[in-house]
Design a protein around this motif. Structure first.
Motif, short mmCIF file in Angstrom:
data_model
loop_
_atom_site.label_atom_id
_atom_site.label_comp_id
_atom_site.label_asym_id
_atom_site.label_seq_id
_atom_site.Cartn_x
_atom_site.Cartn_y
_atom_site.Cartn_z
N ALA A 51 0.83 -1.21 0.00
CA ALA A 51 0.00 0.00 0.00
C ALA A 51 0.86 1.26 0.00
CB ALA A 51 -0.94 -0.02 1.20
N TRP A 52 1.92 1.24 0.81
CA TRP A 52 2.80 2.41 0.86
C TRP A 52 3.53 2.61 -0.47
CZ3 TRP A 52 8.44 2.36 1.43
CH2 TRP A 52 8.97 3.65 1.53
N LEU A 53 4.01 1.52 -1.07
CA LEU A 53 4.70 1.62 -2.35
C LEU A 53 3.78 2.14 -3.45
CD1 LEU A 53 6.93 -1.59 -2.40
CD2 LEU A 53 7.65 0.78 -2.08
N ALA A 54 2.48 1.83 -3.35
CA ALA A 54 1.53 2.37 -4.32
C ALA A 54 1.48 3.89 -4.25
CB ALA A 54 0.15 1.77 -4.08
N GLN A 55 1.51 4.43 -3.02
CA GLN A 55 1.54 5.89 -2.86
C GLN A 55 2.84 6.47 -3.41
OE1 GLN A 55 0.82 5.94 1.46
NE2 GLN A 55 -1.09 7.03 1.05
N VAL A 56 3.93 5.80 -3.12
CA VAL A 56 5.23 6.27 -3.61
C VAL A 56 5.26 6.27 -5.13
CG1 VAL A 56 7.70 5.75 -3.69
CG2 VAL A 56 6.46 5.57 -1.53
N GLN A 57 4.76 5.20 -5.73
CA GLN A 57 4.75 5.10 -7.18
C GLN A 57 3.92 6.22 -7.79
OE1 GLN A 57 3.38 1.32 -8.64
NE2 GLN A 57 3.99 1.74 -10.75
N SER A 58 2.77 6.50 -7.19
CA SER A 58 1.92 7.58 -7.69
C SER A 58 2.62 8.92 -7.61
CB SER A 58 0.60 7.61 -6.91
OG SER A 58 -0.21 8.70 -7.32
N GLN A 59 3.32 9.17 -6.49
CA GLN A 59 4.05 10.43 -6.33
C GLN A 59 5.16 10.55 -7.37
OE1 GLN A 59 3.62 13.04 -4.34
NE2 GLN A 59 1.77 12.23 -3.39
N LEU A 60 5.90 9.49 -7.59
CA LEU A 60 7.00 9.54 -8.56
C LEU A 60 6.48 9.73 -9.98
CD1 LEU A 60 9.49 6.83 -7.25
CD2 LEU A 60 9.73 9.32 -7.16
N GLU A 61 5.37 9.12 -10.30
CA GLU A 61 4.78 9.31 -11.63
C GLU A 61 4.37 10.76 -11.84
OE1 GLU A 61 1.62 6.51 -11.68
OE2 GLU A 61 2.87 4.83 -12.35
N THR A 62 3.80 11.37 -10.80
CA THR A 62 3.43 12.79 -10.89
C THR A 62 4.66 13.66 -11.08
OG1 THR A 62 1.48 12.42 -9.48
CG2 THR A 62 2.27 14.68 -9.68
N GLN A 63 5.72 13.36 -10.33
CA GLN A 63 6.94 14.14 -10.44
C GLN A 63 7.58 13.96 -11.82
OE1 GLN A 63 8.13 16.33 -8.30
NE2 GLN A 63 6.40 15.99 -6.96
N THR A 64 7.52 12.74 -12.36
CA THR A 64 8.09 12.50 -13.69
C THR A 64 7.36 13.31 -14.75
OG1 THR A 64 8.75 10.25 -13.05
CG2 THR A 64 8.60 10.73 -15.41
N GLN A 65 6.04 13.37 -14.65
CA GLN A 65 5.26 14.16 -15.59
C GLN A 65 5.60 15.64 -15.49
OE1 GLN A 65 1.20 13.16 -14.67
NE2 GLN A 65 1.34 11.09 -15.52
N ALA A 66 5.80 16.12 -14.26
CA ALA A 66 6.17 17.53 -14.09
C ALA A 66 7.56 17.81 -14.66
CB ALA A 66 6.12 17.90 -12.61
N LEU A 67 8.49 16.88 -14.47
CA LEU A 67 9.83 17.05 -15.04
C LEU A 67 9.79 17.02 -16.56
CD1 LEU A 67 11.84 14.72 -12.62
CD2 LEU A 67 12.11 17.20 -12.81
N ALA A 68 8.96 16.13 -17.11
CA ALA A 68 8.84 16.06 -18.56
C ALA A 68 8.26 17.35 -19.13
CB ALA A 68 7.96 14.87 -18.95
N ALA A 69 7.30 17.93 -18.41
CA ALA A 69 6.74 19.21 -18.85
C ALA A 69 7.78 20.31 -18.79
CB ALA A 69 5.53 19.57 -17.98
N SER A 70 8.76 20.17 -17.89
CA SER A 70 9.81 21.17 -17.78
C SER A 70 10.68 21.22 -19.03
CB SER A 70 10.69 20.88 -16.55
OG SER A 70 9.97 21.02 -15.36
N VAL A 71 10.82 20.08 -19.69
CA VAL A 71 11.62 20.05 -20.92
C VAL A 71 10.73 20.11 -22.15
CG1 VAL A 71 13.51 18.80 -19.84
CG2 VAL A 71 11.67 17.52 -20.89
N GLY A 72 9.42 20.33 -21.94
CA GLY A 72 8.52 20.53 -23.06
C GLY A 72 8.10 19.28 -23.78
N ARG A 73 8.19 18.12 -23.09
CA ARG A 73 7.80 16.87 -23.74
C ARG A 73 7.07 16.00 -22.74
NH1 ARG A 73 9.98 16.64 -28.56
NH2 ARG A 73 9.28 14.50 -28.86
N SER A 74 6.28 15.08 -23.25
CA SER A 74 5.57 14.14 -22.41
C SER A 74 6.48 12.97 -22.08
CB SER A 74 4.30 13.64 -23.12
OG SER A 74 4.64 12.87 -24.25
N PRO A 75 6.15 12.18 -21.02
CA PRO A 75 6.99 11.03 -20.68
C PRO A 75 7.13 10.03 -21.81
CG PRO A 75 5.51 11.55 -18.88
CD PRO A 75 5.10 12.40 -20.03
N GLY A 76 6.12 9.94 -22.71
CA GLY A 76 6.18 8.99 -23.80
C GLY A 76 6.99 9.46 -24.99
#
Length: 341
Positions: A212-237
Protein backbone atom coordinates in the motif's frame (compact mmCIF):
# COMPACT_ATOMS: atom_id res chain seq x y z
CA UNK A 1 35.65 85.33 -13.27
CA UNK A 2 32.18 84.27 -12.14
CA UNK A 3 33.00 80.61 -12.82
CA UNK A 4 35.73 80.58 -10.20
CA UNK A 5 34.06 82.81 -7.68
CA UNK A 6 33.76 81.21 -4.27
CA UNK A 7 30.29 80.61 -2.99
CA UNK A 8 29.49 82.88 -0.14
CA UNK A 9 28.90 81.04 3.14
CA UNK A 10 25.34 80.83 4.33
CA UNK A 11 24.31 82.94 7.22
CA UNK A 12 23.15 81.38 10.47
CA UNK A 13 19.56 82.22 9.61
CA UNK A 14 19.83 80.63 6.18
CA UNK A 15 21.37 77.46 7.66
CA UNK A 16 18.49 77.06 10.08
CA UNK A 17 15.89 77.71 7.38
CA UNK A 18 17.48 75.42 4.75
CA UNK A 19 19.24 72.53 6.60
CA UNK A 20 21.45 70.21 4.54
CA UNK A 21 20.54 66.49 4.66
CA UNK A 22 22.90 65.20 1.99
CA UNK A 23 24.91 63.15 4.50
CA UNK A 24 21.96 60.90 5.48
CA UNK A 25 21.79 58.83 2.29
CA UNK A 26 25.37 57.55 2.62
CA UNK A 27 24.92 55.46 5.82
CA UNK A 28 21.48 54.34 4.61
CA UNK A 29 22.94 53.01 1.35
CA UNK A 30 25.73 51.31 3.30
CA UNK A 31 23.23 49.64 5.64
CA UNK A 32 21.08 48.45 2.73
CA UNK A 33 24.15 47.08 0.93
CA UNK A 34 25.31 45.22 4.06
CA UNK A 35 21.81 43.83 4.61
CA UNK A 36 21.55 42.58 1.02
CA UNK A 37 25.00 40.99 1.25
CA UNK A 38 24.03 39.19 4.46
CA UNK A 39 20.79 37.98 2.85
CA UNK A 40 22.67 36.65 -0.18
CA UNK A 41 25.18 34.76 1.98
CA UNK A 42 22.44 33.36 4.21
CA UNK A 43 20.37 32.41 1.16
CA UNK A 44 23.26 30.40 -0.29
CA UNK A 45 23.95 28.72 3.05
CA UNK A 46 20.29 27.92 3.71
CA UNK A 47 19.91 26.39 0.23
CA UNK A 48 22.44 23.60 0.84
CA UNK A 49 20.81 20.18 0.88
CA UNK A 50 21.33 18.33 4.19
CA UNK A 51 23.10 14.99 4.21
CA UNK A 52 20.86 11.90 4.46
CA UNK A 53 20.85 9.82 7.65
CA UNK A 54 21.32 6.06 7.73
CA UNK A 55 18.22 4.36 9.26
CA UNK A 56 20.33 2.37 11.73
CA UNK A 57 21.99 5.56 12.91
CA UNK A 58 18.52 7.08 13.28
CA UNK A 59 17.44 4.17 15.46
CA UNK A 60 20.60 4.52 17.54
CA UNK A 61 19.91 8.22 18.07
CA UNK A 62 16.37 7.51 19.25
CA UNK A 63 17.70 4.87 21.65
CA UNK A 64 20.19 7.37 23.03
CA UNK A 65 23.25 5.46 21.86
CA UNK A 66 26.37 7.68 21.80
CA UNK A 67 27.72 8.72 18.41
CA UNK A 68 30.98 6.87 19.12
CA UNK A 69 29.07 3.60 19.10
CA UNK A 70 27.45 4.28 15.74
CA UNK A 71 29.74 1.93 13.83
CA UNK A 72 28.45 -0.99 15.91
CA UNK A 73 24.82 -0.36 15.00
CA UNK A 74 24.98 -2.54 11.88
CA UNK A 75 24.82 -5.57 14.18
CA UNK A 76 22.11 -4.28 16.52
CA UNK A 77 18.69 -5.94 16.28
CA UNK A 78 15.82 -3.64 15.27
CA UNK A 79 12.15 -4.37 15.85
CA UNK A 80 9.90 -4.09 12.78
CA UNK A 81 8.70 -0.51 12.49
CA UNK A 82 11.54 1.07 14.45
CA UNK A 83 13.62 1.95 11.39
CA UNK A 84 10.75 3.74 9.65
CA UNK A 85 9.68 5.55 12.82
CA UNK A 86 13.23 6.69 13.59
CA UNK A 87 13.83 7.74 9.98
CA UNK A 88 10.67 9.84 9.89
CA UNK A 89 11.71 11.48 13.16
CA UNK A 90 15.11 12.33 11.68
CA UNK A 91 13.47 13.74 8.54
CA UNK A 92 11.31 16.05 10.66
CA UNK A 93 14.31 17.03 12.80
CA UNK A 94 16.19 17.90 9.62
CA UNK A 95 13.35 20.13 8.40
CA UNK A 96 13.24 21.96 11.71
CA UNK A 97 16.94 22.18 12.59
CA UNK A 98 18.77 22.57 9.27
CA UNK A 99 20.40 25.97 8.52
CA UNK A 100 17.60 28.51 8.28
CA UNK A 101 15.07 26.12 9.78
CA UNK A 102 11.79 25.47 7.98
CA UNK A 103 11.53 27.96 5.09
CA UNK A 104 8.21 27.20 3.39
CA UNK A 105 6.28 29.56 5.63
CA UNK A 106 8.84 32.39 5.79
CA UNK A 107 7.46 35.90 5.17
CA UNK A 108 10.72 37.83 5.66
CA UNK A 109 13.95 37.88 3.63
CA UNK A 110 16.03 35.96 2.86
CA UNK A 111 13.63 33.03 3.26
CA UNK A 112 10.93 34.95 1.40
CA UNK A 113 13.18 35.21 -1.67
CA UNK A 114 14.18 31.55 -1.74
CA UNK A 115 12.21 28.99 -3.72
CA UNK A 116 14.54 26.00 -4.19
CA UNK A 117 14.69 24.92 -0.55
CA UNK A 118 10.95 25.50 0.15
CA UNK A 119 10.11 23.26 -2.82
CA UNK A 120 12.64 20.72 -1.60
CA UNK A 121 10.88 20.81 1.78
CA UNK A 122 7.52 20.23 0.05
CA UNK A 123 8.84 17.01 -1.47
CA UNK A 124 10.17 15.81 1.89
CA UNK A 125 7.00 16.59 3.86
CA UNK A 126 4.84 14.77 1.31
CA UNK A 127 6.85 11.59 1.75
CA UNK A 128 6.77 11.86 5.54
CA UNK A 129 2.99 12.28 5.42
CA UNK A 130 2.55 9.17 3.27
CA UNK A 131 4.97 7.10 5.32
CA UNK A 132 3.40 8.00 8.67
CA UNK A 133 -0.09 7.34 7.31
CA UNK A 134 0.96 3.88 6.14
CA UNK A 135 2.47 3.02 9.53
CA UNK A 136 -0.77 3.86 11.34
CA UNK A 137 -2.44 0.67 10.18
CA UNK A 138 0.66 -1.53 10.24
CA UNK A 139 1.99 -1.22 13.80
CA UNK A 140 0.23 -2.84 16.73
CA UNK A 141 1.56 -0.34 19.26
CA UNK A 142 1.59 3.44 19.37
CA UNK A 143 -1.72 3.83 17.57
CA UNK A 144 -2.75 6.97 19.47
CA UNK A 145 0.49 8.94 18.89
CA UNK A 146 0.65 7.76 15.28
CA UNK A 147 -2.87 9.06 14.69
CA UNK A 148 -1.96 12.36 16.33
CA UNK A 149 1.17 12.63 14.17
CA UNK A 150 -0.88 11.94 11.04
CA UNK A 151 -3.35 14.69 12.00
CA UNK A 152 -0.55 17.17 12.67
CA UNK A 153 1.08 16.47 9.29
CA UNK A 154 -2.29 16.93 7.59
CA UNK A 155 -2.40 20.55 8.83
CA UNK A 156 -1.37 23.66 6.92
CA UNK A 157 2.40 23.35 6.50
CA UNK A 158 2.61 26.76 4.80
CA UNK A 159 1.21 28.72 7.73
CA UNK A 160 3.30 31.35 9.51
CA UNK A 161 0.54 32.30 11.96
CA UNK A 162 -1.00 30.20 14.68
CA UNK A 163 -0.71 27.31 14.45
CA UNK A 164 2.55 27.87 12.62
CA UNK A 165 3.99 25.07 10.53
CA UNK A 166 6.91 24.50 12.89
CA UNK A 167 4.45 23.80 15.72
CA UNK A 168 2.69 21.14 13.64
CA UNK A 169 5.95 19.52 12.53
CA UNK A 170 7.32 19.49 16.08
CA UNK A 171 4.08 17.98 17.40
CA UNK A 172 4.26 15.24 14.75
CA UNK A 173 7.88 14.61 15.63
CA UNK A 174 7.10 14.28 19.34
CA UNK A 175 4.20 11.93 18.64
CA UNK A 176 6.41 9.74 16.49
CA UNK A 177 8.90 9.70 19.35
CA UNK A 178 6.17 8.43 21.67
CA UNK A 179 5.27 5.71 19.18
CA UNK A 180 8.94 4.70 18.93
CA UNK A 181 9.22 4.49 22.72
CA UNK A 182 6.04 2.41 22.90
CA UNK A 183 7.39 0.02 20.29
CA UNK A 184 10.83 -0.10 21.90
CA UNK A 185 9.35 -0.95 25.30
CA UNK A 186 6.84 -3.49 24.02
CA UNK A 187 7.48 -7.21 23.86
CA UNK A 188 5.58 -7.62 20.63
CA UNK A 189 7.44 -8.61 17.54
CA UNK A 190 10.74 -10.33 16.96
CA UNK A 191 13.85 -8.23 16.30
CA UNK A 192 14.95 -8.11 12.71
CA UNK A 193 18.61 -8.64 11.82
CA UNK A 194 20.48 -6.81 9.11
CA UNK A 195 18.58 -6.58 5.81
CA UNK A 196 21.43 -8.28 3.97
CA UNK A 197 21.53 -11.24 6.37
CA UNK A 198 20.67 -14.63 4.94
CA UNK A 199 18.21 -15.57 7.69
CA UNK A 200 16.31 -12.48 8.88
CA UNK A 201 13.83 -12.98 11.70
CA UNK A 202 10.10 -12.94 10.92
CA UNK A 203 8.62 -9.44 10.66
CA UNK A 204 5.32 -8.35 12.15
CA UNK A 205 4.89 -5.86 9.30
CA UNK A 206 3.10 -7.65 6.49
CA UNK A 207 3.49 -7.32 2.76
CA UNK A 208 0.07 -5.64 2.43
CA UNK A 209 1.24 -2.57 4.36
CA UNK A 210 4.40 -2.35 2.27
CA UNK A 211 2.45 -2.76 -0.94
CA UNK A 212 0.00 0.00 0.00
CA UNK A 213 2.80 2.41 0.86
CA UNK A 214 4.70 1.62 -2.35
CA UNK A 215 1.53 2.37 -4.32
CA UNK A 216 1.54 5.89 -2.86
CA UNK A 217 5.23 6.27 -3.61
CA UNK A 218 4.75 5.10 -7.18
CA UNK A 219 1.92 7.58 -7.69
CA UNK A 220 4.05 10.43 -6.33
CA UNK A 221 7.00 9.54 -8.56
CA UNK A 222 4.78 9.31 -11.63
CA UNK A 223 3.43 12.79 -10.89
CA UNK A 224 6.94 14.14 -10.44
CA UNK A 225 8.09 12.50 -13.69
CA UNK A 226 5.26 14.16 -15.59
CA UNK A 227 6.17 17.53 -14.09
CA UNK A 228 9.83 17.05 -15.04
CA UNK A 229 8.84 16.06 -18.56
CA UNK A 230 6.74 19.21 -18.85
CA UNK A 231 9.81 21.17 -17.78
CA UNK A 232 11.62 20.05 -20.92
CA UNK A 233 8.52 20.53 -23.06
CA UNK A 234 7.80 16.87 -23.74
CA UNK A 235 5.57 14.14 -22.41
CA UNK A 236 6.99 11.03 -20.68
CA UNK A 237 6.18 8.99 -23.80
CA UNK A 238 8.24 11.22 -26.04
CA UNK A 239 5.45 13.28 -27.60
CA UNK A 240 5.02 17.01 -27.34
CA UNK A 241 3.58 18.13 -24.00
CA UNK A 242 0.29 20.04 -24.03
CA UNK A 243 1.59 22.72 -21.71
CA UNK A 244 5.24 23.12 -20.78
CA UNK A 245 6.47 24.45 -17.46
CA UNK A 246 7.35 28.18 -17.49
CA UNK A 247 11.11 28.73 -17.41
CA UNK A 248 10.99 30.48 -14.04
CA UNK A 249 9.33 27.41 -12.44
CA UNK A 250 11.69 24.77 -13.80
CA UNK A 251 13.88 24.88 -10.69
CA UNK A 252 10.78 24.56 -8.46
CA UNK A 253 9.83 21.28 -10.13
CA UNK A 254 13.39 20.00 -10.02
CA UNK A 255 13.96 20.69 -6.32
CA UNK A 256 10.58 19.31 -5.28
CA UNK A 257 11.52 16.07 -7.02
CA UNK A 258 14.96 16.18 -5.45
CA UNK A 259 13.38 16.53 -2.00
CA UNK A 260 11.05 13.64 -2.80
CA UNK A 261 13.87 11.31 -3.80
CA UNK A 262 16.06 12.49 -0.89
CA UNK A 263 13.39 11.49 1.62
CA UNK A 264 12.54 8.29 -0.26
CA UNK A 265 16.17 7.19 -0.23
CA UNK A 266 16.13 7.07 3.56
CA UNK A 267 12.58 5.71 3.86
CA UNK A 268 13.21 2.91 1.36
CA UNK A 269 16.39 1.96 3.23
CA UNK A 270 14.34 1.84 6.43
CA UNK A 271 11.65 -0.25 4.74
CA UNK A 272 14.37 -2.63 3.57
CA UNK A 273 15.04 -3.32 7.25
CA UNK A 274 11.50 -3.32 8.64
CA UNK A 275 9.99 -5.40 5.81
CA UNK A 276 13.01 -7.68 5.40
CA UNK A 277 11.01 -10.90 5.65
CA UNK A 278 8.26 -9.79 3.25
CA UNK A 279 10.87 -8.64 0.74
CA UNK A 280 12.77 -11.92 1.03
CA UNK A 281 9.66 -14.05 0.56
CA UNK A 282 8.78 -12.08 -2.58
CA UNK A 283 12.33 -12.49 -3.89
CA UNK A 284 12.69 -8.74 -4.41
CA UNK A 285 15.81 -8.05 -2.39
CA UNK A 286 17.86 -7.28 -5.49
CA UNK A 287 15.14 -5.02 -6.90
CA UNK A 288 14.95 -3.16 -3.58
CA UNK A 289 18.72 -2.67 -3.58
CA UNK A 290 18.57 -1.38 -7.15
CA UNK A 291 15.79 1.01 -6.15
CA UNK A 292 17.99 2.37 -3.37
CA UNK A 293 20.85 2.78 -5.85
CA UNK A 294 18.64 4.77 -8.27
CA UNK A 295 17.44 7.07 -5.50
CA UNK A 296 21.00 7.56 -4.29
CA UNK A 297 22.14 8.44 -7.81
CA UNK A 298 19.44 11.12 -8.01
CA UNK A 299 21.22 12.98 -5.18
CA UNK A 300 24.43 13.57 -7.12
CA UNK A 301 25.98 17.01 -6.68
CA UNK A 302 24.54 19.73 -8.93
CA UNK A 303 27.52 21.88 -9.88
CA UNK A 304 25.63 24.50 -11.82
CA UNK A 305 24.42 27.54 -9.83
CA UNK A 306 21.12 27.37 -11.73
CA UNK A 307 18.97 24.51 -13.03
CA UNK A 308 19.51 24.14 -16.78
CA UNK A 309 17.42 22.41 -19.41
CA UNK A 310 19.77 22.09 -22.37
CA UNK A 311 18.89 20.07 -25.44
CA UNK A 312 20.52 17.22 -27.30
CA UNK A 313 24.30 17.23 -27.17
CA UNK A 314 24.39 20.97 -26.51
CA UNK A 315 26.78 22.87 -24.29
CA UNK A 316 24.42 23.06 -21.30
CA UNK A 317 23.17 20.19 -19.14
CA UNK A 318 19.56 19.10 -18.88
CA UNK A 319 18.98 18.61 -15.16
CA UNK A 320 15.25 17.93 -15.44
CA UNK A 321 15.78 15.17 -18.00
CA UNK A 322 18.47 13.52 -15.88
CA UNK A 323 16.25 13.57 -12.81
CA UNK A 324 13.35 12.18 -14.86
CA UNK A 325 15.54 9.22 -15.88
CA UNK A 326 15.99 8.29 -12.22
CA UNK A 327 12.31 8.75 -11.31
CA UNK A 328 11.19 6.66 -14.29
CA UNK A 329 13.55 3.85 -13.35
CA UNK A 330 12.49 4.04 -9.70
CA UNK A 331 8.82 3.91 -10.72
CA UNK A 332 9.45 0.79 -12.82
CA UNK A 333 11.25 -0.94 -9.97
CA UNK A 334 8.46 -0.11 -7.52
CA UNK A 335 5.92 -1.52 -9.94
CA UNK A 336 7.96 -4.73 -10.21
CA UNK A 337 8.20 -5.03 -6.43
CA UNK A 338 4.48 -4.41 -5.92
CA UNK A 339 3.60 -7.07 -8.46
CA UNK A 340 5.74 -9.64 -6.65
CA UNK A 341 4.48 -8.88 -3.12
Amino acid sequence: MALFRKKAPLSRTEVLETPQYGWIWKPLVALVAIYLLICIVLGIWWSWTPSPVDPRQAVALQRGVPQSAGERQSQVAIKPGEALLATNIELLDTLLDKPGGYLRNDVMPPGLWLDNMPNWEAGVTQQVQDSVASLGGALEVGQAPLKAADEALAGDLDSWRWPESETLLRAARNNLGEAFSALENSGAGTPVQDAAASTPAPSTLGADALKAWLAQVQSQLETQTQALAASVGRSPGGGQAVESTPWFRIDNVFFKTRGTTWALLQLVQAARIDYAEAIKQAGQGEAFDQLIAELKASQAQVWSPVILNGSGFGFFANHSLMMANYTVRATQLIGQIRSAL
